[in-house]
Design an enzyme around this catalytic site. Structure first.
Site, PDB file in Angstrom:
ATOM      1  N   CYS A  78       0.840  -1.202   0.000  1.00 10.05           N
ATOM      2  CA  CYS A  78       0.000   0.000   0.000  1.00 10.05           C
ATOM      3  C   CYS A  78       0.876   1.254   0.000  1.00 10.05           C
ATOM      4  O   CYS A  78       1.501   1.579   1.014  1.00 10.05           O
ATOM      5  CB  CYS A  78      -0.917  -0.042   1.230  1.00 10.05           C
ATOM      6  SG  CYS A  78      -1.814   1.485   1.555  1.00 10.05           S
ATOM      7  N   CYS A  81       0.061   3.872   2.633  1.00 11.57           N
ATOM      8  CA  CYS A  81       0.478   3.380   3.959  1.00 11.57           C
ATOM      9  C   CYS A  81       1.954   3.676   4.192  1.00 11.57           C
ATOM     10  O   CYS A  81       2.348   4.138   5.274  1.00 11.57           O
ATOM     11  CB  CYS A  81       0.254   1.868   4.073  1.00 11.57           C
ATOM     12  SG  CYS A  81      -1.451   1.328   3.881  1.00 11.57           S
TER      13      CYS A  81
END
Length: 160
Positions: A78, A81
């Protein structure tokens, strides 16, 4: 642009730390971690900057403590993230021992992520007195995260 480059390097450093701390993909330990809580042989806590990566058992223990928790549920793949990781380090620096910032790998700890009802990544959970009192999805910068920490844990105004 130098600040952005430094943030990207810190995110990359976090990725490298994770890669060397975990078993190789396809190993028995990694496959088992997708079905059951992690019981592997490597260290149960991997330091990622100021945030600690916890497994299910570590999270259960941390949630019982009196220190408020900011929980970052993330995945290695991600991008948002990974870009938010250095921002969480700045939040941890700002609040010191008044809060604890921890990370949960949603892929490795799938049952825990399901239990926490994580629908999108990154997800921040704010836990106080064994209760999830706040939940946010999506990448945020340090100042925005700090405003939510103040609101949820220290009676600050509700962020707009």
């Amino acid at each position: 642009w130098q600040s952005i480059l430094a943030d990207d390097m810190l995110a990359l450093t976090s990725l490298v730390a994770i890669a060397f701390a975990r078993p190789m993909a396809g190993s028995a330990g990694l496959a088992a971690s997708r079905v059951l809580p992690w019981t592997g042989t490597y260290s149960q806590v991997v330091m990622l900057g100021k945030a600690e990566e916890l497994d299910t058992d570590g999270f259960s223990k941390a949630a019982q403590e009196s220190t408020p928790l900011v929980v970052d549920v993330y995945a290695h793949w991600c991008g948002p993230c990974q870009l938010m990781a250095p921002q969480l380090d700045l939040v941890a620096d700002e609040f010191g021992d008044r809060i604890r910032v921890v990370k949960i790998d949603a892929d490795r700890e799938e049952p825990l992520a399901a239990y926490l009802k994580v629908q999108g990544l990154p997800t921040l959970l704010f836990i106080k007195e064994k209760t999830v009192i706040g939940r946010l999805e999506g990448a945020m910068m340090k100042d925005e995260i700090s405003r939510y920490v103040e609101h949820f844990f220290f009676d600050g105004p509700k962020p707009e």
